[in-house]
Structures are given as structure tokens and as C-alpha cells.
Scaffold this motif. Structure first.
Motif, mmCIF file in Angstrom:
data_model
loop_
_atom_site.group_PDB
_atom_site.id
_atom_site.type_symbol
_atom_site.label_atom_id
_atom_site.label_comp_id
_atom_site.label_asym_id
_atom_site.label_seq_id
_atom_site.Cartn_x
_atom_site.Cartn_y
_atom_site.Cartn_z
ATOM 1 N N ILE A 167 0.857 -1.184 0.000
ATOM 2 C CA ILE A 167 0.000 0.000 0.000
ATOM 3 C C ILE A 167 0.889 1.228 0.000
ATOM 4 C CG2 ILE A 167 -1.787 -1.207 1.320
ATOM 5 C CD1 ILE A 167 -1.009 0.767 3.677
ATOM 6 N N THR A 168 0.289 2.390 -0.211
ATOM 7 C CA THR A 168 0.997 3.651 -0.054
ATOM 8 C C THR A 168 0.096 4.625 0.673
ATOM 9 O OG1 THR A 168 2.288 5.360 -1.208
ATOM 10 C CG2 THR A 168 0.280 4.577 -2.303
ATOM 11 N N TYR A 169 0.706 5.513 1.460
ATOM 12 C CA TYR A 169 -0.046 6.483 2.246
ATOM 13 C C TYR A 169 0.832 7.707 2.455
ATOM 14 C CZ TYR A 169 2.789 4.657 6.134
ATOM 15 O OH TYR A 169 3.825 4.274 6.943
ATOM 16 N N ALA A 170 0.259 8.766 3.021
ATOM 17 C CA ALA A 170 1.026 9.993 3.259
ATOM 18 C C ALA A 170 0.752 10.512 4.660
ATOM 19 C CB ALA A 170 0.680 11.056 2.235
ATOM 20 N N ILE A 171 1.812 11.045 5.292
ATOM 21 C CA ILE A 171 1.717 11.698 6.592
ATOM 22 C C ILE A 171 2.515 12.997 6.519
ATOM 23 C CG2 ILE A 171 2.229 11.558 9.055
ATOM 24 C CD1 ILE A 171 2.064 8.537 8.859
ATOM 25 N N ASP A 172 1.878 14.106 6.891
ATOM 26 C CA ASP A 172 2.547 15.418 6.887
ATOM 27 C C ASP A 172 3.188 15.713 5.535
ATOM 28 O OD1 ASP A 172 1.811 15.642 9.554
ATOM 29 O OD2 ASP A 172 3.721 14.834 10.286
ATOM 30 N N GLY A 173 2.508 15.311 4.465
ATOM 31 C CA GLY A 173 2.983 15.613 3.123
ATOM 32 C C GLY A 173 4.037 14.671 2.584
ATOM 33 N N GLU A 174 4.476 13.682 3.377
ATOM 34 C CA GLU A 174 5.493 12.731 2.929
ATOM 35 C C GLU A 174 4.835 11.393 2.602
ATOM 36 O OE1 GLU A 174 10.070 11.909 3.954
ATOM 37 O OE2 GLU A 174 8.741 11.851 5.684
ATOM 38 N N GLN A 175 5.194 10.836 1.434
ATOM 39 C CA GLN A 175 4.600 9.585 0.974
ATOM 40 C C GLN A 175 5.424 8.391 1.427
ATOM 41 O OE1 GLN A 175 3.948 9.334 -3.280
ATOM 42 N NE2 GLN A 175 3.219 7.224 -3.192
ATOM 43 N N TYR A 176 4.737 7.312 1.821
ATOM 44 C CA TYR A 176 5.359 6.061 2.248
ATOM 45 C C TYR A 176 4.779 4.910 1.433
ATOM 46 C CZ TYR A 176 6.645 8.784 6.420
ATOM 47 O OH TYR A 176 7.150 9.742 7.288
ATOM 48 N N VAL A 177 5.566 3.848 1.309
ATOM 49 C CA VAL A 177 5.103 2.596 0.700
ATOM 50 C C VAL A 177 5.351 1.489 1.722
ATOM 51 C CG1 VAL A 177 5.387 0.936 -1.176
ATOM 52 C CG2 VAL A 177 5.608 3.386 -1.638
ATOM 53 N N ALA A 178 4.325 0.712 2.013
ATOM 54 C CA ALA A 178 4.428 -0.325 3.044
ATOM 55 C C ALA A 178 4.058 -1.681 2.473
ATOM 56 C CB ALA A 178 3.515 0.007 4.221
ATOM 57 N N VAL A 179 4.740 -2.728 2.954
ATOM 58 C CA VAL A 179 4.423 -4.088 2.519
ATOM 59 C C VAL A 179 4.787 -5.072 3.630
ATOM 60 C CG1 VAL A 179 6.692 -4.450 1.406
ATOM 61 C CG2 VAL A 179 4.692 -5.776 0.647
ATOM 62 N N LEU A 180 3.926 -6.056 3.834
ATOM 63 C CA LEU A 180 4.239 -7.163 4.729
ATOM 64 C C LEU A 180 5.027 -8.206 3.955
ATOM 65 C CD1 LEU A 180 0.976 -7.835 6.760
ATOM 66 C CD2 LEU A 180 3.229 -7.453 7.725
ATOM 67 N N VAL A 181 6.076 -8.742 4.560
ATOM 68 C CA VAL A 181 6.868 -9.782 3.920
ATOM 69 C C VAL A 181 6.943 -10.983 4.849
ATOM 70 C CG1 VAL A 181 8.217 -8.073 2.644
ATOM 71 C CG2 VAL A 181 9.102 -8.961 4.807
ATOM 72 N N GLY A 182 7.125 -12.143 4.286
ATOM 73 C CA GLY A 182 7.219 -13.376 5.066
ATOM 74 C C GLY A 182 6.717 -14.541 4.252
#
Length: 702
Positions: free
Chosen positions: A543-558
Motif C-alpha cells: 500500500i501507499t499512504y502519506a503523513i505530513d505531506g510525505e509519501q510512504y510505501v508499506a508491505v508485509l513480507v514473510g
């Protein structure tokens, strides 16, 4: 919604599952119907498993884009305490990340710092694992109001306080004496939390249920296959469906579990569900004499207010190959024939990409997106696949190797749709599977109930044959034009079971791989722009999301899931390192050094059993053991490799483990109800023979 005190003394909050609940660093607003309906324009958050009700899994964020993605680095990571397959799509809500992990645990993190805010353990009994075809996985949570909802492997629906992780309510959604599980993510529509279940491989009847979000009160239930006609039908749709079944199907369950995919159109107020395979697979046993067996392998539209049937389209009539239609569904508005059309799209296991009018279920297009030999095309007049007669092993009584196989041309990992390119991005598999009708088959309380001799297709000991089989089982990430019904570009993968997909308006497509990479591609042409080592196989979708104008990309691995446990020969070198990974531009965090997979030596006792005993053990192993301990007793890295077991030479301890449930708390339940002492010994002798065969190969290669 519950009234809350304006001031909360956080120091007085009890420890939950070994973790102190702490306040989020950001103001958390209620997840309302209005927010979910408008989620497409909410750039910062990821409010539901598909980001939006239409399940497009596409983000309008552009801070990370094809021009700067090469600067992406790890912002933070969080190690998980469940060393099994991780398949969940995270939610990002008002600065907090919510995930579910294997064994149906739920955790909340500060999305910027990675600080653990709370953790909840539903304490799923480990012996529930025997009912799960494909590992103790969970695919995500749902949010509504101030609650987080998760389905548990043992069949419960749990509601948690979103701020603290405290249990609000829970309800059992299945008959826990039967072989039901829950691995899919719930959906919430108009105050109703909706959940399905799995278990068709083991002999159950499929359905989904809606519960009141405030108290767990059941509101409606929709069965996907008819039950015993003598007891009456739960709706007119089931009375009609019963005419497409033969024999006494209800005694075997029938199948049709709704174990994963759903989508919702707020304008039409229609809920779409994907229905699974028959139980057993082999239609000759399930419905002798044939029939379409509605609503197996179908997309079904329901009215979410009351669960009433609206329409259906069946992708594989009379399915007999485990060709589910539970794969990810996407809603979009496309220009079709020069006019706007509301469509629903799916690439199910059977290898065809379907485009339907989602207002009425009319088939608009169906083309093969992967190699296949079971069918030649879909008849656009009837909407039915034109089958290869030889593929009907249930009718011919002869073995058949089908392409795609039972794991499908596309499994559960979600695809995505980009409105910018008009392409659907699909994690594709090129697989085959042998179907061999089992003469005299009878259903059992435990183990696979599929009506096929699974042992007959086991991986042979010959190393050359094994090597060829592994080489032929591959995967790809493809871009598919749903209007032109054609492949636009392809990225080859070395194996199957690669992760789900995320696309963004930054001209990017993200996907993780079974080989332990997380990568970004240019969405228009598939050029690889960025790749990083994540130390383990990736199954989940980012997924991707933003906090305080900064974008992040997150993923679960395993690493784990069906490919991590059943065909162990394909995953012997892939470790499980279960983590949540979060990336941002300029991220400087690093992962700890990878601990290599250490295998116990192949040092079995001598094989002295008769060929008859070995053959009996081979059959029993395939039916009762192979789902967890690997085809032909070749274990992967998730469950114990029995060829290397320290008790393989100890007949008494082996009996205590297999028949008496000595390791029940580890997930290894007692098989006393289905296996006698002699049968358990036959299984041991088969594993001893396999261990000796592979040791001889190992010694010969030194």
C-alpha cells in the motif's frame, strides 16, 4: 459509537497481549460510510483492503514517482512474532498502520516512526491449522467507526477498539466442529461487517454472513450452494441452483466457500462476492451425472441490505479442477464500444480474463491471459468455456495433467487497475497439476477431501524430472488491456506465488517476489526502476499512504502460504522472515543480517519396508500430511521437513506425535480418528524411503 471520556489516563491502560497500549501521535477520526464512499479522493489514507470499495488498489499519490523512485529507501521496519506466511494488506488511517499477521493477530503502528501502539492476540488454538489448506495466514482487517475487525483462523469475527486494541466483541461465525477457517479480510458496508470462510478442500458448505458492527448480531446469511432439499431452501436462488446438482451433494458439503474476494458499488448498492470450488473437487463424486453446480466458481451480486441474490455469472460450470472464482475482482467504468460501461473484472484460476457488465452480469469479454489446455475459448453466445473433453477426468476416469493447475493461473494475490494507463496488473502463474480419479474414494473427517489420488501425482525422486518440473513452474507480472483484451507488457519471474500489486498515479507499479525482492516498474511499459532485497518471499500486496505531506510505501513480507508448505521442493531455500517494511524517499534504515536457513542432515534409518507398505504410506501421506509437510515429503522452510526429523527412527514417538497429538499445541493434532497404528507406521516407512532416496541423490551430488 461508544461515548468516550475526553481525558484518558494512558498510564492506567492494561497491558494487551504483552504490549502497552499507547496513544497515537495523530488525531483519529471515525471511519464512516461517507469516508469509505469517498476513499478514492482521500490521498493520504488506505481505508479498506482494496483502498476503495471498487478494489482498484490504485493510489493517486505522486510524490514517489517514476522519476525519483530510485531514491526509495527503508524508513522503518517491524519484526513480527509469527514465523509463517504473511498475506495481509495493511490499512493506513489517520497516521496509524493496522495489520493482521499469521495466526490472526492484529497490530497497530505509528505510520511515521514505526512505534508499536498496540498488539492483540486472539489466541487461535494451534490445532486449527489442520483445517487450513494453506498455512495459518490472514489477509487483512477492516475498519468502521472506532473499531477494527478481523476474522480468525478458527472461525471467529473479532471487533477491537481502534485506539487501544482492546476487545470490544467477538462472535463465532462457523460450526467449529467442521473444517471451516477464516483467512480473508472482512468488508464493512452500511454498518454491516461481512465475512466469509474457507474449507472446501475438507468438506464444508460455503456462505457469507453480515453482522451488526456495534454488537456482532447476525443480520443475514447467504449460502452459495443448496443444502438438503428435504429441509427446504434458504432462498429462491438456492431452489433454482438445486436443479443444477445431482445425487446427494449435501452429504459432502458441496463447497463454494467465499474465502477472499469481495467488491462493492455504492451507486448500484450491490455487493459482489467470488465463490470457490466444489467439495470434493471431483464432480463424479460430488454431483454424479454432472450439472453446472451453481453457484460454484461464480461471481455473485447481492443486495447488501438483506443478502438477497441479484445476479450471477459462472466462470467454470461443473468445475472439477479447483478453479475458484474467489480471485480479486475490480470495478471500473470503461469506454466499451464507444460508450461508458460499468464493469467488473476478474482473472480467476481458470486462465480467462473476464469483463462483465456489473449492473446485470452480462459477459462482455473473456480471453486467455495465461497458457491453458483444459479449454480452447469462451463461447460469447452462451458465456460458457469450450472444454477439452480429455480434461474431464471425472467423466473419462483417466488421469489428466491440466494447465493451469489447482493453484491457478492467478491465485489470491491481488491485482490492481490504473485509471491513468487503463491497464490491469496481474501476478500470473504458469502451473500444471495432475488429476487422477481415485477409485472407491470416501470422505474423511480430516485431510483433503478432493476425490483425487493425490499420491499419483507426487514429485518423483528422479532429480532430472524434479529439475524440469521446477523450471516449468514460473510466474510473471503482466499488464493487461481489459478493453483490447491483450497483454501489453510482461516481467518474467523465476517461480510462482509472487506478491500482490499496487499501482500509483506516479506512473509506478509495485510488487514483491517469492525470490525475496521488492520492486517498482514504470506502469506504462514495465521497465524496472527500483529493486531491493527483503530477505524473504513476498506474498502480500503493498500500500501507499502519506503523513505530513510525505509519501510512504508499506508491505508485509514473510514466506509461506500454499506454495511455502505444500510443494516444498519449490521453496526449500526461501526463508521466512516476517516483517512489516515501510519505505520513503531518502530512507536510511537497514535490515539486520539474514540468518541462513539451517537444515538438519538427511540421516534416516535404513528403509526395509515392503513396496506394498510404502505404497500405502504414500497415499496416506498425500491425503493427510502433504498439505503441511510437502509433496512427496519434501518439506519447505515453514513446517518441519519430516525426512530430517529426529524421531523418524523412533516408532513409538512417531505414533505419539501422529496418533496421540503429542505436539498439538504446535499445530500437529492427533490423527487417531482417521488413522490406525498400522497406517501411521506405513506413513513413517514412506517418509523413511523418501529420505533415503533423497540422501542418495545428495551424496551423489557431492
Amino acid at each position: 459509537m461508544k461515548l468516550r471520556a475526553q481525558l484518558i489516563l494512558w498510564s492506567s491502560i492494561a497491558i494487551l497481549s504483552g504490549c502497552d497500549a499507547v496513544p497515537s501521535s495523530r488525531q483519529e477520526g471515525a471511519v464512516t460510510e461517507a469516508r469509505l464512499v469517498a476513499a478514492g479522493s482521500d490521498t493520504d489514507n488506505w481505508l479498506t483492503t482494496g483502498r476503495t470499495y471498487n478494489e482498484q488498489r490504485h493510489s493517486p499519490l505522486t510524490k514517489i514517482n517514476s522519476e525519483n523512485v530510485g531514491r526509495l529507501g527503508l524508513a522503518w521496519s517491524a519484526d513480527l512474532d509469527t514465523a509463517r506466511g504473511q498475506e495481509a494488506t495493511p490499512l493506513a488511517i489517520d497516521g496509524t498502520i493496522y495489520i493482521s499477521t499469521a495466526w490472526s493477530m492484529v497490530k497497530a503502528y505509528d505510520g511515521k516512526s514505526g512505534k508499536l501502539l498496540w498488539s492483540y492476540d486472539p489466541k487461535v488454538p494451534r490445532d486449527s491449522l489442520v483445517k487450513a489448506c494453506c498455512d495459518a495466514v490472514n489477509r487483512g482487517v477492516a475498519a468502521w467507526g472506532d473499531r477494527i475487525f478481523v476474522g480468525t483462523l478458527d472461525g471467529r469475527l473479532v471487533a477491537l477498539d481502534r485506539r487501544t486494541g482492546k476487545l470490544d466483541w467477538e462472535v463465532v461465525t462457523v460450526d467449529q466442529s467442521q473444517n471451516y477457517t477464516i483467512t480473508g479480510a472482512p468488508r464493512v458496508i452500511k454498518g454491516k461487517v461481512i465475512i466469509g470462510n474457507g474449507g472446501a478442500e475438507f468438506g464444508v458448505r460455503g456462505y457469507i454472513t453480515a453482522y451488526d458492527v456495534d454488537n456482532g448480531k447476525p443480520l443475514w446469511r447467504f449460502y452459495t450452494v443448496p443444502g438438503d432439499p428435504a429441509k427446504g431452501f434458504e432462498g429462491a436462488h438456492l431452489e433454482a441452483a438445486a436443479k443444477t446438482w445431482k445425487g446427494t451433494w449435501w452429504t459432502l458439503g458441496g463447497g463454494g466457500t467465499v474465502w477472499d474476494s469481495m467488491a462493492y458499488d455504492p451507486d448500484l448498492d450491490l455487493l459482489y462476492i467470488g465463490v470457490g470450488n466444489g467439495s470434493p473437487w471431483n464432480q463424479a463424486y460430488r454431483s454424479p451425472g454432472g450439472g453446472d453446480n451453481l453457484y460454484l466458481s461464480s461471481i455473485v451480486a447481492l443486495h447488501p441490505e438483506n443478502g438477497k441474490y441479484a445476479w450471477h455469472y459462472q466462470t467454470t460450470p461443473g468445475e472439477t479442477w479447483d478453479y475458484t472464482a474467489t480471485q480479486h475482482m475490480i470495478l471500473a467504468d470503461l469506454k466499451w464500444g464507444g460508450k461508458p460501461r460499468k464493469v467488473i473484472m476478474q482473472a480467476p484460476k481458470n486462465g480467462y480474463f473476464y469483463v462483465l457488465d456489473r449492473t446485470n452480469g452480462k459477459l462482455l469479454s473473456a480471453k486467455a491471459y495465461a497458457p491453458m489446455n483444459w479449454s480452447t475459448e469462451v463461447d460469447m453466445t452462451t458465456g460458457r468455456p469450450i472444454e477439452n473433453p480429455n480434461a474431464r477426468y471425472d467423466k473419462t476416469g483417466k488421469p489428466w495433467v491440466s494447465v493451469p493447475g489447482a493453484t491457478g493461473a492467478h491465485g489470491w494475490p491481488p491485482m490492481s487497475f490504473s485509471p491513468e494507463t487503463g491497464f490491469v496488473y496481474i501476478p500470473v502463474q504458469d502451473t500444471a497439476f495432475p488429476y487422477a480419479p481415485e477409485k472407491g474414494w470416501v470422505a474423511e473427517k480430516m485431510g483433503y477431501n478432493v476425490g483425487n489420488d493425490l499420491a499419483s501425482g507426487s514429485m518423483p525422486a528422479d532429480p532430472a524430472v524434479r529439475k524440469a518440473a521446477i523450471a516449468a513452474t514460473t510466474g510473471a507480472l503482466i499488464a493487461w488491456d481489459p478493453v483490447g483484451q491483450r497483454e501489453v507488457w510482461r516481467v518474467k519471474r523465476s517461480g510462482p506465488s509472487n506478491g500482490g500489486v499496487l499501482s500509483t498515479a506516479g506512473d509506478l507499479v509495485f510488487q514483491g517476489t517469492a525470490a525475496g525482492r521488492f520492486e517498482a516498474f514504470k506502469s506504462k511499459d514495465g521497465v524496472r526502476l527500483w529493486s531491493t532485497d527483503v530477505q524473504t518471499g513476498v506474498l502480500a500486496a503493498p500500500i501507499t499512504y502519506a503523513i505530513d505531506g510525505e509519501q510512504y510505501v508499506a508491505v508485509l513480507v514473510g514466506w509461506g502460504g500454499i506454495w511455502g508448505v505444500a510443494p516444498g521442493v519449490l521453496s526449500q531455500s526461501i526463508p521466512n522472515v516476517s516483517r512489516l517494511l515501510v519505505y520513503k524517499l531518502g530512507g536510511k534504515a537497514t535490515l539486520p543480517a539474514l540468518v541462513p536457513v539451517n537444515k538438519a542432515p538427511l540421516d534416516p534409518p535404513a528403509s526395509k519396508a515392503s513396496s506394498e507398505q510404502i505404497a500405502k504410506g504414500k497415499y496416506l501421506f498425500a491425503r493427510f500430511c502433504g498439505a503441511c509437510h510437502g509433496d512427496a515429503a519434501v518439506g519447505g522452510t515453514i513446517n518441519p521437513d519430516l525426512r530430517r526429523s529426529g524421531v523418524l527412527g523412533d516408532q513409538n514417538t512417531w505414533q505419539q506425535v501422529v496418533r496421540d497429538g503429542l505436539l498439538k499445541d504446535n499445530g500437529m493434532v492427533s490423527f487417531k480418528s482417521v488413522l490406525n497404528v498400522e497406517q501411521v507406521e506405513s506413513i513413517r516407512q514412506f517418509v523413511i524411503r523418501r529420505a533415503n532416496e533423497d540422501r542418495a541423490i545428495e551424496v551423489g551430488q557431492r
